[in-house]
Write a protein that holds these residues in place. Structure first.
Motif, mmCIF file in Angstrom:
data_model
loop_
_atom_site.group_PDB
_atom_site.id
_atom_site.type_symbol
_atom_site.label_atom_id
_atom_site.label_comp_id
_atom_site.label_asym_id
_atom_site.label_seq_id
_atom_site.Cartn_x
_atom_site.Cartn_y
_atom_site.Cartn_z
ATOM 1 N N ALA A 222 0.815 -1.219 0.000
ATOM 2 C CA ALA A 222 0.000 0.000 0.000
ATOM 3 C C ALA A 222 0.844 1.262 0.000
ATOM 4 N N ARG A 223 2.131 1.156 0.342
ATOM 5 C CA ARG A 223 2.990 2.325 0.443
ATOM 6 C C ARG A 223 4.289 2.103 -0.315
ATOM 7 N N ALA A 224 5.029 3.199 -0.499
ATOM 8 C CA ALA A 224 6.354 3.083 -1.095
ATOM 9 C C ALA A 224 7.307 2.431 -0.097
ATOM 10 N N GLY A 225 8.382 1.855 -0.610
ATOM 11 C CA GLY A 225 9.352 1.231 0.258
ATOM 12 C C GLY A 225 9.080 -0.253 0.434
ATOM 13 N N VAL A 226 9.679 -0.826 1.471
ATOM 14 C CA VAL A 226 9.607 -2.263 1.731
ATOM 15 C C VAL A 226 8.705 -2.511 2.932
ATOM 16 N N ASN A 227 7.741 -3.391 2.763
ATOM 17 C CA ASN A 227 6.871 -3.790 3.870
ATOM 18 C C ASN A 227 7.663 -4.749 4.770
ATOM 19 N N VAL A 228 8.096 -4.255 5.907
ATOM 20 C CA VAL A 228 8.963 -5.024 6.797
ATOM 21 C C VAL A 228 8.166 -6.047 7.594
ATOM 22 N N THR A 229 7.038 -5.642 8.146
ATOM 23 C CA THR A 229 6.181 -6.565 8.890
ATOM 24 C C THR A 229 4.734 -6.356 8.484
ATOM 25 N N ASN A 230 3.973 -7.446 8.512
ATOM 26 C CA ASN A 230 2.556 -7.440 8.154
ATOM 27 C C ASN A 230 1.850 -8.359 9.143
ATOM 28 N N GLU A 231 1.220 -7.783 10.145
ATOM 29 C CA GLU A 231 0.639 -8.573 11.223
ATOM 30 C C GLU A 231 -0.818 -8.185 11.468
ATOM 31 N N ALA A 232 -1.525 -9.087 12.111
ATOM 32 C CA ALA A 232 -2.915 -8.829 12.475
ATOM 33 C C ALA A 232 -3.108 -9.195 13.937
ATOM 34 N N TYR A 233 -4.001 -8.460 14.588
ATOM 35 C CA TYR A 233 -4.262 -8.695 16.002
ATOM 36 C C TYR A 233 -5.764 -8.855 16.221
ATOM 37 N N LEU A 234 -6.104 -9.837 17.025
ATOM 38 C CA LEU A 234 -7.490 -10.062 17.416
ATOM 39 C C LEU A 234 -7.730 -9.290 18.707
ATOM 40 N N VAL A 235 -8.627 -8.311 18.639
ATOM 41 C CA VAL A 235 -8.763 -7.331 19.723
ATOM 42 C C VAL A 235 -10.217 -7.270 20.180
ATOM 43 N N PRO A 236 -10.465 -7.221 21.494
ATOM 44 C CA PRO A 236 -11.839 -7.002 21.960
ATOM 45 C C PRO A 236 -12.404 -5.725 21.339
ATOM 46 N N ARG A 237 -13.619 -5.802 20.864
ATOM 47 C CA ARG A 237 -14.217 -4.682 20.144
ATOM 48 C C ARG A 237 -14.156 -3.380 20.956
ATOM 49 N N ASP A 238 -14.363 -3.467 22.265
ATOM 50 C CA ASP A 238 -14.407 -2.270 23.099
ATOM 51 C C ASP A 238 -13.052 -1.573 23.203
ATOM 52 N N HIS A 239 -11.970 -2.275 22.883
ATOM 53 C CA HIS A 239 -10.633 -1.689 23.011
ATOM 54 C C HIS A 239 -10.008 -1.357 21.658
#
Length: 285
Positions: A222-239
């Motif tokens: 999505a951006r210029a340069g190198v994508n160093v990390t690509n992670e996802a987090y499962l988060v409680p909706r309220d937070h």
């Protein structure tokens, strides 16, 4: 592709020219039935609920020739067509996720007919129910960190004109520039790595789970340069909103380093590990 069991004439999915495309799975009940009645899927085809084992899948018919393994491979090579299918798929998942807990299916998960879909729901009932319980009340946030050494180099001070004029001085100036560029590049990647570590540490205090994806490259980035990390987090909706702000604030303006935080999304990264098992078409197995 395996051979489909016999399906009674006139039953949903009995048309030999069609397959059943599955978008999401949730608990059986009026919510998904109502969603199916008012939503459409790929190519504007109407949705229908398919029940089994106390669960319900949101399904639409798709042409068998286009969604067989060979047909789907051809579609995936057409970026415009791939985008259209993906948009329709995610629109259904997002609409369902806005009203109830669902497990998103992987893109282009298809079965020979609705009987196969129902059998899949029964066969994986325990896994689905466990996942639905774990994911209920949670959303997904995506975190990508980028390193762009060229951006850092562009902000570096230029060599004095006298040092780059000609002769031995020009050669020494060139070597200095090259060495400086290498140092800048190393510094940028180290800064991006440090930023990714800070993001992971911050998210650990809130997230229920973490998924590490392959960094995106080429047109997917999505951006210029190198994508160093690509992670996802499962988060409680309220937070989720608070964590989103705190992660985005980690970007300190260092040249060539950026963080991108996306979401909240339906929990694709945490829901699709088992849902495509036994698919009959081109969808992942």
């Amino acid at each position: 592709m395996s051979t489909a069991p016999e399906t009674p004439a006139g039953a949903p999915g009995a048309d030999a020219g069609e397959m059943s495309y599955v978008y999401a799975v949730g608990r059986e009940g009026p919510t998904l039935d109502g969603l199916a009645a008012r939503l459409s899927g790929v190519d504007g085809r109407p949705l229908r609920p398919v029940a089994g084992g106390g669960l319900c899948a949101l399904v639409s018919p798709v042409p068998a020739d286009a969604f067989s393994e060979r047909g789907l491979a051809a579609q995936m090579e057409d970026l415009d067509r791939l985008e259209a299918v993906a948009r329709a798929h995610h629109a259904v998942v997002d609409a369902a996720f806005a009203e109830t807990s669902v497990l998103p299916m992987r893109l282009a998960t298809v079965y020979l007919d609705d009987a196969r879909v129902a059998a899949m729901l029964v066969g994986q009932r325990d896994q689905f129910q466990e996942l639905l319980g774990r994911l209920e009340g949670h959303v997904e946030l995506g975190v990508k960190v980028y390193a762009d050494p060229r951006a850092a180099t562009a902000t570096a001070p230029a060599e004095p004109a006298a040092a780059t004029s000609s002769g031995a001085g020009a050669g020494r100036a060139y070597l200095r520039r090259r060495q400086a560029q290498q140092r800048d590049s190393q510094d940028v990647y180290q800064a991006a790595s440090d930023l990714a570590a800070r993001a992971a540490h911050l998210a650990e205090g809130v997230a229920s789970s973490r998924a590490v994806h392959r960094p995106q490259q080429g047109q997917l980035a999505a951006r210029a340069g190198v994508n160093v990390t690509n992670e996802a987090y499962l988060v409680p909706r309220d937070h989720a909103a608070r964590l989103h702000r705190e992660l985005a604030a980690l970007a300190d303006g260092a040249p060539g380093v950026a963080i991108e935080v996306t979401g909240p999304w339906a929990p694709y990264s945490f829901a699709t590990a088992v849902v495509a098992e036994g698919a009959d078409g081109g969808g992942p197995r």
